[in-house]
Design a protein around this motif. Sequence first.
Motif, PDB file in Angstrom:
ATOM      1  N   ARG A 271     -53.290  24.617  62.176  1.00 58.99           N
ATOM      2  CA  ARG A 271     -51.600  25.838  62.481  1.00 58.99           C
ATOM      3  C   ARG A 271     -50.508  25.496  63.203  1.00 58.99           C
ATOM      4  O   ARG A 271     -49.878  25.345  62.670  1.00 58.99           O
ATOM      5  CB  ARG A 271     -52.903  27.338  63.471  1.00 58.99           C
ATOM      6  CG  ARG A 271     -51.271  28.022  63.258  1.00 58.99           C
ATOM      7  CD  ARG A 271     -52.168  29.302  64.506  1.00 58.99           C
ATOM      8  NE  ARG A 271     -51.898  28.890  65.621  1.00 58.99           N
ATOM      9  CZ  ARG A 271     -52.453  29.036  67.116  1.00 58.99           C
ATOM     10  NH1 ARG A 271     -53.398  29.915  67.211  1.00 58.99           N
ATOM     11  NH2 ARG A 271     -52.355  28.249  67.986  1.00 58.99           N
ATOM     12  N   ASP A 272     -50.688  24.500  64.179  1.00 56.47           N
ATOM     13  CA  ASP A 272     -49.624  24.523  65.077  1.00 56.47           C
ATOM     14  C   ASP A 272     -48.925  22.626  64.619  1.00 56.47           C
ATOM     15  O   ASP A 272     -48.050  22.605  64.798  1.00 56.47           O
ATOM     16  CB  ASP A 272     -49.842  23.497  66.371  1.00 56.47           C
ATOM     17  CG  ASP A 272     -50.446  25.349  67.527  1.00 56.47           C
ATOM     18  OD1 ASP A 272     -50.313  25.881  66.473  1.00 56.47           O
ATOM     19  OD2 ASP A 272     -50.842  24.089  67.893  1.00 56.47           O
ATOM     20  N   GLY A 273     -49.538  22.302  63.096  1.00 58.45           N
ATOM     21  CA  GLY A 273     -49.301  20.982  62.051  1.00 58.45           C
ATOM     22  C   GLY A 273     -49.334  19.795  63.182  1.00 58.45           C
ATOM     23  O   GLY A 273     -48.376  19.147  62.790  1.00 58.45           O
ATOM     24  N   THR A 274     -50.338  19.708  63.847  1.00 57.36           N
ATOM     25  CA  THR A 274     -50.171  18.672  64.454  1.00 57.36           C
ATOM     26  C   THR A 274     -51.905  17.817  64.268  1.00 57.36           C
ATOM     27  O   THR A 274     -52.021  17.215  64.663  1.00 57.36           O
ATOM     28  CB  THR A 274     -50.787  18.950  66.108  1.00 57.36           C
ATOM     29  OG1 THR A 274     -51.376  19.586  66.915  1.00 57.36           O
ATOM     30  CG2 THR A 274     -49.477  19.365  66.628  1.00 57.36           C
ATOM     31  N   ALA A 275     -52.597  18.449  62.789  1.00 58.69           N
ATOM     32  CA  ALA A 275     -53.563  17.940  63.232  1.00 58.69           C
ATOM     33  C   ALA A 275     -53.680  16.238  62.360  1.00 58.69           C
ATOM     34  O   ALA A 275     -55.249  15.773  61.603  1.00 58.69           O
ATOM     35  CB  ALA A 275     -54.215  19.014  61.905  1.00 58.69           C
ATOM     36  N   GLY A 276     -52.609  15.698  61.852  1.00 63.37           N
ATOM     37  CA  GLY A 276     -52.831  14.837  61.259  1.00 63.37           C
ATOM     38  C   GLY A 276     -53.333  14.504  59.382  1.00 63.37           C
ATOM     39  O   GLY A 276     -52.675  15.819  59.020  1.00 63.37           O
ATOM     40  N   GLU A 277     -54.047  13.850  58.939  1.00 65.19           N
ATOM     41  CA  GLU A 277     -54.172  13.098  57.811  1.00 65.19           C
ATOM     42  C   GLU A 277     -54.980  14.563  57.248  1.00 65.19           C
ATOM     43  O   GLU A 277     -55.772  15.073  58.107  1.00 65.19           O
ATOM     44  CB  GLU A 277     -54.747  11.780  57.471  1.00 65.19           C
ATOM     45  CG  GLU A 277     -53.792  10.723  57.668  1.00 65.19           C
ATOM     46  CD  GLU A 277     -54.765   9.560  57.444  1.00 65.19           C
ATOM     47  OE1 GLU A 277     -55.787  10.150  56.415  1.00 65.19           O
ATOM     48  OE2 GLU A 277     -53.942   8.719  57.910  1.00 65.19           O
ATOM     49  N   TYR A 278     -54.767  14.805  55.730  1.00 60.56           N
ATOM     50  CA  TYR A 278     -55.162  15.423  55.397  1.00 60.56           C
ATOM     51  C   TYR A 278     -54.813  14.688  53.645  1.00 60.56           C
ATOM     52  O   TYR A 278     -54.626  14.276  52.801  1.00 60.56           O
ATOM     53  CB  TYR A 278     -54.963  16.993  55.222  1.00 60.56           C
ATOM     54  CG  TYR A 278     -53.558  17.151  54.696  1.00 60.56           C
ATOM     55  CD1 TYR A 278     -53.183  17.061  53.488  1.00 60.56           C
ATOM     56  CD2 TYR A 278     -52.364  17.806  56.314  1.00 60.56           C
ATOM     57  CE1 TYR A 278     -51.613  17.528  53.152  1.00 60.56           C
ATOM     58  CE2 TYR A 278     -51.124  17.343  55.394  1.00 60.56           C
ATOM     59  CZ  TYR A 278     -50.725  17.125  53.748  1.00 60.56           C
ATOM     60  OH  TYR A 278     -49.304  17.662  53.942  1.00 60.56           O
ATOM     61  N   SER A 279     -56.182  15.715  52.590  1.00 63.26           N
ATOM     62  CA  SER A 279     -56.134  15.411  51.231  1.00 63.26           C
ATOM     63  C   SER A 279     -55.897  16.337  50.430  1.00 63.26           C
ATOM     64  O   SER A 279     -56.039  17.617  51.159  1.00 63.26           O
ATOM     65  CB  SER A 279     -57.555  15.031  50.947  1.00 63.26           C
ATOM     66  OG  SER A 279     -58.647  15.409  51.640  1.00 63.26           O
ATOM     67  N   GLU A 280     -55.565  16.414  49.652  1.00 65.16           N
ATOM     68  CA  GLU A 280     -54.979  17.707  48.837  1.00 65.16           C
ATOM     69  C   GLU A 280     -56.058  17.770  47.489  1.00 65.16           C
ATOM     70  O   GLU A 280     -55.871  17.205  46.619  1.00 65.16           O
ATOM     71  CB  GLU A 280     -52.934  17.746  48.338  1.00 65.16           C
ATOM     72  CG  GLU A 280     -52.316  16.969  49.648  1.00 65.16           C
ATOM     73  CD  GLU A 280     -50.655  16.944  48.667  1.00 65.16           C
ATOM     74  OE1 GLU A 280     -49.986  18.099  48.608  1.00 65.16           O
ATOM     75  OE2 GLU A 280     -50.821  15.789  48.504  1.00 65.16           O
ATOM     76  N   GLY A 281     -55.140  19.459  47.118  1.00 62.49           N
ATOM     77  CA  GLY A 281     -56.575  19.464  45.876  1.00 62.49           C
ATOM     78  C   GLY A 281     -55.433  20.835  45.551  1.00 62.49           C
ATOM     79  O   GLY A 281     -54.947  21.832  45.908  1.00 62.49           O
ATOM     80  N   VAL A 282     -56.823  21.935  43.843  1.00 59.96           N
ATOM     81  CA  VAL A 282     -56.630  22.596  43.895  1.00 59.96           C
ATOM     82  C   VAL A 282     -57.048  23.511  43.737  1.00 59.96           C
ATOM     83  O   VAL A 282     -58.428  22.966  43.213  1.00 59.96           O
ATOM     84  CB  VAL A 282     -55.179  23.052  42.539  1.00 59.96           C
ATOM     85  CG1 VAL A 282     -55.086  24.427  42.161  1.00 59.96           C
ATOM     86  CG2 VAL A 282     -53.893  22.078  42.960  1.00 59.96           C
TER      87      VAL A 282
END
Length: 304
Positions: A271-282
């Motif tokens: 929520r706070d935008g401090t979580a670091g890496e993520y993968s993207e998809g749909v």
Amino acid sequence: MAYSDDTESNIIVPTKWYEKLPRLVWGDYEKVDQPDQWFEVYKLTDTVYAIYEDGQFEEVISYLVLGEEKAVIIDTGNGIGDIKAVVDGITDLPVMVLNTHTHGDHIGGNHQFDEVLVYETEFSKERAKNGQTREQMGHYLNEDMVWKALPDYLDVEAWRIHPFNVTKWLKEGDIIDLGGRTLDVIHTPGHSPDSICILDRMNKIFWTGDSFYPAPIYIYAPTTSLDQFIESFRKITALIPEYEWVMPSHNEPKMEKHLIKECYEAAISIRDGTAGEYSEGVAGGIQIHRYDYGRFSLIVRAER
Ligand SMILES: [Zn+2]
């Protein structure tokens, strides 16, 4: 889980997901002999049984919980197998359904039971009234989602999630008395508006439904809310001293309770935008971000 679209991303359904089965943790528990091959049934304690549908990607787990006078079945699975027959083979007590929420993979056998307890929301009222059509359940029975043989008695073409009759609408703080055992209802919206966790204070068991399990947790559908999820985890993190055994509704029947706090903190950092890496998809036509934390993952909307 439960989604409803055929554009599923493979960050949610990995190919050959079933190759990781059987999950080793199930070997810690006594397997119960019963005739229906669709279900794997395990005796977790003298009074708690797991009814596990390992043949379908969701790997949903329903729990039969016995009191001295009554029993509850916590969720009723996919509606692929005859879960009522399995329950009747284990206990003669009167059995009520207690749903953790009303996504299709948790209510498939509800229509088989006379007594059904569900948390009261507009979402759950609509679900009880209409069930879910086969189309709404998406590619649930497709080859890539099912590795076991479907039961002979299943009419595959007619399969759907049936509407059901709710005999008691639950509210926050309700306590269900089974005789010698009580279950507290804790409203935990986020994954769905009607999600609950269930606390057995006497036996220190905590059922988390789909609020928490060892796999990607879905908080991206239009009816989900990351803010509500965080508020719900604030509540259940505060309850950690009250339970020792976390029983989730998918994959494995036991999780480490410290992970509840880790999940709470992970959701806050997303929520706070401090979580670091993520993968993207749909998924379901929605842009998603997936954050991995080892024992669990969180999938949220890219646009929040
Ligand atoms: Zn689920």
